[in-house]
Design a protein around this motif. Structure first.
Motif, short mmCIF file in Angstrom:
data_model
loop_
_atom_site.label_atom_id
_atom_site.label_comp_id
_atom_site.label_asym_id
_atom_site.label_seq_id
_atom_site.Cartn_x
_atom_site.Cartn_y
_atom_site.Cartn_z
N GLY A 185 102.22 19.15 35.15
CA GLY A 185 100.87 18.60 35.09
C GLY A 185 99.78 19.62 35.36
O GLY A 185 98.59 19.26 35.37
N ALA A 186 100.16 20.85 35.58
CA ALA A 186 99.17 21.89 35.93
C ALA A 186 98.27 22.22 34.75
O ALA A 186 98.64 22.08 33.58
CB ALA A 186 99.88 23.15 36.40
N THR A 187 97.07 22.68 35.07
CA THR A 187 96.15 23.23 34.06
C THR A 187 96.31 24.75 34.10
O THR A 187 96.17 25.37 35.15
CB THR A 187 94.69 22.85 34.36
N ILE A 188 96.63 25.34 32.94
CA ILE A 188 96.91 26.77 32.85
C ILE A 188 95.83 27.43 32.00
O ILE A 188 95.59 27.00 30.87
CB ILE A 188 98.30 27.03 32.24
N THR A 189 95.19 28.44 32.55
CA THR A 189 94.14 29.16 31.83
C THR A 189 94.73 30.41 31.19
O THR A 189 95.36 31.22 31.87
CB THR A 189 93.00 29.55 32.78
N VAL A 190 94.53 30.55 29.88
CA VAL A 190 95.10 31.66 29.13
C VAL A 190 93.98 32.44 28.44
O VAL A 190 93.20 31.87 27.67
CB VAL A 190 96.11 31.16 28.07
N GLU A 191 93.90 33.74 28.73
CA GLU A 191 92.85 34.59 28.19
C GLU A 191 93.43 35.87 27.60
O GLU A 191 94.55 36.26 27.92
CB GLU A 191 91.87 34.99 29.30
N PRO A 192 92.65 36.55 26.76
CA PRO A 192 93.05 37.89 26.31
C PRO A 192 92.72 38.91 27.38
O PRO A 192 92.05 38.59 28.38
CB PRO A 192 92.19 38.11 25.06
N TRP A 193 93.21 40.13 27.23
CA TRP A 193 92.79 41.22 28.13
C TRP A 193 91.27 41.34 28.07
O TRP A 193 90.67 41.22 27.00
CB TRP A 193 93.37 42.55 27.69
N ARG A 194 90.65 41.58 29.21
CA ARG A 194 89.20 41.77 29.29
C ARG A 194 88.91 43.23 29.60
O ARG A 194 89.02 43.66 30.75
CB ARG A 194 88.59 40.87 30.36
N SER A 195 88.59 44.00 28.59
CA SER A 195 88.26 45.41 28.78
C SER A 195 87.41 45.87 27.61
O SER A 195 87.69 45.52 26.46
CB SER A 195 89.54 46.25 28.85
N ALA A 196 86.41 46.67 27.90
CA ALA A 196 85.55 47.18 26.83
C ALA A 196 86.34 48.04 25.86
O ALA A 196 86.01 48.11 24.67
CB ALA A 196 84.41 48.01 27.44
N ALA A 197 87.40 48.68 26.34
CA ALA A 197 88.22 49.54 25.48
C ALA A 197 89.21 48.75 24.64
O ALA A 197 89.82 49.30 23.72
CB ALA A 197 88.97 50.56 26.32
N PHE A 198 89.39 47.44 24.95
CA PHE A 198 90.29 46.56 24.21
C PHE A 198 89.48 45.38 23.64
O PHE A 198 89.56 44.27 24.15
CB PHE A 198 91.39 45.99 25.12
N PRO A 199 88.69 45.59 22.61
CA PRO A 199 87.88 44.49 22.07
C PRO A 199 88.75 43.37 21.50
O PRO A 199 89.82 43.62 20.93
CB PRO A 199 87.06 45.17 20.97
N VAL A 200 88.28 42.15 21.65
CA VAL A 200 89.01 40.99 21.13
C VAL A 200 88.92 40.97 19.61
O VAL A 200 87.84 41.13 19.03
CB VAL A 200 88.44 39.68 21.71
N ILE A 201 90.05 40.77 18.96
CA ILE A 201 90.09 40.66 17.49
C ILE A 201 90.03 39.19 17.08
O ILE A 201 89.23 38.80 16.23
CB ILE A 201 91.38 41.28 16.94
N LYS A 202 90.88 38.39 17.72
CA LYS A 202 90.90 36.95 17.44
C LYS A 202 91.66 36.25 18.55
O LYS A 202 92.74 36.70 18.95
CB LYS A 202 91.57 36.67 16.09
N ASP A 203 91.09 35.17 19.07
CA ASP A 203 91.74 34.36 20.10
C ASP A 203 92.24 35.22 21.25
O ASP A 203 91.45 35.77 22.00
CB ASP A 203 92.88 33.53 19.50
N LEU A 204 93.56 35.34 21.38
CA LEU A 204 94.16 36.06 22.50
C LEU A 204 94.57 37.49 22.13
O LEU A 204 95.23 38.17 22.91
CB LEU A 204 95.39 35.29 23.00
#
Length: 259
Positions: A106-125
């Protein structure tokens, strides 16, 4: 087991993203985190919705955007930030080695991509980790011919030194060190690559140029500085020690004095 998944969705690198909540039910406690996401994506596809993109290493994303490489903790392509920790709430594992029994039903799980200026997000995660490739191209090579059968007898290496080199070479380049570091530093990754070669005689000819070139490329790509908080060591799925950062600093200083 049932879970509420709070997942980062971002259409592409240029648009703003947001968290979207999904519910999954009937998940086995021995299912891996990626298997759980597989089940969610299959449900999204059946409903005609866009599946969640997760890194597959090759970074070529088709209509079904969710895929992975080894699922054996070797490639590091499964990198996710889960409930505030790189690779989730377990020690020395990659995301593909994380099992749902580590979460409460029943837990709520938060899922994110790496957060770094050198690793820009391409799509979703999915993030662009090609910065690591550029650092390796800057100096992570040797010119000495290796691999011949006689090498084992001709190049005698102390056991302890060989073990330390192998420990450093265990780095899978997942980027957990960068994502965990408050400065977004890549020092542990660079140090592991430098150490794996610097500790062996085959790696000595380029040692000075290697340390100088890889550190310069790391700085050029926008990674932060190391302030010795050791967060990178704590979250590294391969348990790589910050001792290698000390060795990198020594190699770098030796290269500067040899100029």
């Amino acid at each position: 087991m049932d879970f509420n998944l709070k997942i980062w969705r971002q259409k592409n690198a240029h648009e703003k993203g947001e968290f979207v909540t999904y519910k999954v039910s009937g998940i086995e406690e021995d299912a891996s985190f990626l298997e759980m996401l597989d089940i969610l994506n299959e449900d999204l596809v059946r409903r005609g919705e866009d599946p969640i993109a997760v890194d597959k290493g090759c970074q070529s994303y088709g209509p079904v955007s969710f895929d992975h490489d080894c699922r054996e903790g070797i490639c590091g392509a499964c990198s996710l930030y889960i409930d505030g920790r790189a690779h989730g709430p377990d020690d020395q594992v990659t995301t593909c080695q994380l099992f749902m029994r580590h979460f409460k039903d029943g837990a709520t799980i938060t899922v994110e991509p790496w957060r770094s200026a050198a690793f820009p997000v391409i799509k979703d995660l999915v993030v662009d980790r090609s910065a690591f490739d550029k650092i390796l191209q800057a100096g992570g090579f040797i010119s000495v011919r290796t691999g011949s059968a006689q090498d084992a007898n001709n190049l005698l290496i102390p056991h302890d030194q060989a073990e330390k080199s192998m420990d450093a070479a265990a780095c899978v380049g997942c980027g957990a060190c960068v994502a965990t570091c408050k400065n977004g530093s890549a020092m542990l990754f660079v140090a592991a690559r430098v150490s794996s070669l610097a500790l062996l005689p085959q790696g000595r000819p380029e040692a000075a140029n290697r340390a100088r070139a890889m550190v310069a490329k790391m700085d050029e790509l926008g990674f932060g500085n190391c302030t010795n908080t050791r967060a990178c060591e704590m979250e590294c799925p391969k348990g790589i020690s910050v001792e290698h950062i000390a060795r990198l600093n020594r190699e770098f200083l030796a290269a500067k004095f040899s100029e």
